[in-house]
Design an enzyme around this catalytic site. Structure first.
Site, PDB file in Angstrom:
ATOM      1  CD  GLU A 161      -2.970  -0.864   2.377  1.00 19.71           C
ATOM      2  OE1 GLU A 161      -2.725  -0.013   3.260  1.00 19.71           O
ATOM      3  OE2 GLU A 161      -3.890  -1.692   2.454  1.00 19.71           O
TER       4      GLU A 161
ATOM      5  NE  ARG B  72      -2.113   1.429 -25.070  1.00 20.59           N
ATOM      6  CZ  ARG B  72      -1.022   0.669 -24.989  1.00 20.59           C
ATOM      7  NH1 ARG B  72      -0.502   0.156 -26.076  1.00 20.59           N
ATOM      8  NH2 ARG B  72      -0.452   0.439 -23.821  1.00 20.59           N
ATOM      9  CD  GLN B  73      -9.076  -1.270 -21.900  1.00 20.70           C
ATOM     10  OE1 GLN B  73     -10.120  -1.671 -21.429  1.00 20.70           O
ATOM     11  NE2 GLN B  73      -7.908  -1.460 -21.297  1.00 20.70           N
TER      12      GLN B  73
ATOM     13  CG  ASP C 113      -3.010   3.513 -36.129  1.00 24.67           C
ATOM     14  OD1 ASP C 113      -3.149   4.756 -36.108  1.00 24.67           O
ATOM     15  OD2 ASP C 113      -2.630   2.859 -35.134  1.00 24.67           O
TER      16      ASP C 113
ATOM     17  CE  LYS D 186      -2.551  -0.578 -35.508  1.00 30.08           C
ATOM     18  NZ  LYS D 186      -1.870   0.057 -34.361  1.00 30.08           N
TER      19      LYS D 186
ATOM     20  CB  SER E 105       4.522  -4.904 -28.474  1.00 26.50           C
ATOM     21  OG  SER E 105       3.823  -4.591 -29.665  1.00 26.50           O
TER      22      SER E 105
ATOM     23  N   GLY F 280       5.290  -3.614 -32.385  1.00 27.43           N
ATOM     24  CA  GLY F 280       4.719  -4.330 -33.537  1.00 27.43           C
ATOM     25  C   GLY F 280       4.205  -3.395 -34.627  1.00 27.43           C
ATOM     26  CB  THR F 281       2.012  -0.376 -34.468  1.00 26.49           C
ATOM     27  OG1 THR F 281       0.973  -1.021 -33.747  1.00 26.49           O
ATOM     28  CG2 THR F 281       1.457   0.663 -35.410  1.00 26.49           C
TER      29      THR F 281
HETATM   30  C1  R5P Z   1      -2.711   2.472 -31.241  1.00 24.07           C
HETATM   31  O1  R5P Z   1      -3.760   2.928 -31.700  1.00 24.07           O
HETATM   32  C2  R5P Z   1      -1.590   3.345 -30.808  1.00 24.07           C
HETATM   33  O2  R5P Z   1      -1.633   4.604 -31.417  1.00 24.07           O
HETATM   34  C3  R5P Z   1      -0.243   2.678 -31.083  1.00 24.07           C
HETATM   35  O3  R5P Z   1      -0.116   2.502 -32.482  1.00 24.07           O
HETATM   36  C4  R5P Z   1      -0.141   1.349 -30.392  1.00 24.07           C
HETATM   37  O4  R5P Z   1      -0.476   1.458 -29.043  1.00 24.07           O
HETATM   38  C5  R5P Z   1       1.269   0.797 -30.520  1.00 24.07           C
HETATM   39  O5  R5P Z   1       1.319  -0.459 -29.910  1.00 24.07           O
HETATM   40  P1  R5P Z   1       2.402  -1.550 -30.326  1.00 24.07           P
HETATM   41  O6  R5P Z   1       3.737  -0.875 -30.312  1.00 24.07           O
HETATM   42  O7  R5P Z   1       2.265  -2.606 -29.254  1.00 24.07           O
HETATM   43  O8  R5P Z   1       2.033  -2.070 -31.677  1.00 24.07           O
END
Ligand code: R5P
Length: 310
Positions: free
Chosen positions: A36, A93-94, A167, A190, A221, A223-224
């Site tokens: 805590e 992000r959510q 994206d 994307k 991560s 990945g994008t």
């Molecule tokens: C998504 O809409 C965000 O703008 C980023 O593109 C996303 O969070 C990147 O995540 P990651 O690096 O895991 O692909």
């Protein structure tokens, strides 16, 4: 005006404090043995306007709770008003229900911060601008675009530039950078087949022979961005540079970027990743501290924050 820092990014807080020539409030943030969090403010702040600097980066739950407890402690210490400076607004992000029966964490976190007692929010490159509407208090959403544009003009000599949105959600941000650089725009289509996985379906626009500048709000991560860079090179791009505000860089991201086709990735210090990126040959960190400090000064003096971006 007084400045309090949480533990999420003390390096950034001390740069801001130096810029404003304003010492950080003396406080103790400790943990009980069960985890805590315990906050104590060790000086009088009655009647002061207080800026609490605390991002919601990893460990996000601890950092969020610390932010809420700091706001609560400030309110109970009779601060005149409390501005939560959240360089990285995690849980953003959510921001809507993409599939049924999920939570909208951005809304819940906004409610928590407001309920804890914040009077104003300052943040940088919110994942989606409309999150401002989740708050019924003023939100100053700052942009890293001017910092990136200055760096690109100084460092990238190519005359054949194009800005690329990784994206559809990033088009507005990318267009703003393109406008500052006076170059065109390409968009990557994307898809996310599963959470944390990304797939490039198509590239809209001609990138052949061009120096591509991808810009995004978050690299998590990796990945994008890595998939986007691959897709651009496959379609004939000459080279790929990447500018991202929030370097979340979880898991193997740094390694992935090192092995990728990305010439250079620039992130800001909204998240303190100095240790992670120290040995990386193609990751550079630019500080957002002066921009944040200047915004704080203007809020404190009741002058325009938006003028910073003209
Ligand atoms: C998504 O809409 C965000 O703008 C980023 O593109 C996303 O969070 C990147 O995540 P990651 O690096 O895991 O692909």
């Amino acid at each position: 005006m007084k400045i309090l820092t949480g533990n999420s990014n003390k390096n950034l807080s001390s740069k801001i404090s130096k810029y404003l020539k304003n010492k950080l409030v003396n406080s103790s943030i400790r943990k009980f043995s069960d985890g805590e969090i315990y906050i104590e403010i060790n000086e009088n702040i009655r009647g002061n306007s207080i800026f609490i600097i605390q991002g919601i980066s990893s460990p996000a739950n601890d950092n969020l709770m610390e932010l809420l407890l700091c706001i609560d402690a400030l309110k109970r210490s009779s601060a005149k008003n409390i501005t939560a400076v959240i360089p990285y607004f995690g849980y953003a992000r959510q921001d809507r229900k993409v599939v049924p029966r999920t939570s909208i964490s951005a809304k819940l976190v906004s409610n928590l911060i407001t309920k804890a007692g914040a009077d104003r929010i300052v943040t940088v490159d919110l994942h989606a601008g409309q999150i401002q509407g989740f708050f019924d208090i003023p939100v100053d959403n700052l942009f890293s675009t001017p910092i990136f544009a200055r760096h690109i003009k100084r460092k990238i000599k190519s005359k054949n530039l194009i800005c690329v949105a990784p994206d559809v959600g990033g088009v507005e941000r990318t267009r703003a950078l393109g406008r500052k650089l006076d170059v065109g725009l390409a968009i990557i289509d994307k898809r996310r087949p599963a959470p944390g996985k990304s797939q490039v379906m198509n590239v809209i626009g001609n990138v052949k022979g061009k120096t591509c500048i991808i810009t995004d709000d978050i690299i998590d991560s990796g990945g994008t961005i890595v998939n986007a860079a691959d897709a651009l090179i496959k379609r004939g791009a000459k080279e790929v540079y990447v500018y991202v505000t929030h370097g979340v860089l979880s898991g193997e991201a740094v390694e992935k970027i090192k092995k990728s086709k990305i010439k250079n990735l620039v992130v800001t210090d909204t998240i303190d990743n100095s240790d992670k990126v120290k040995k990386s040959r193609n990751i550079e960190v630019l500080s957002i501290s002066n921009l944040l400090a200047e915004a704080m000064r203007r809020i404190s003096n009741s002058t325009s924050v938006s003028d910073l971006f003209k």
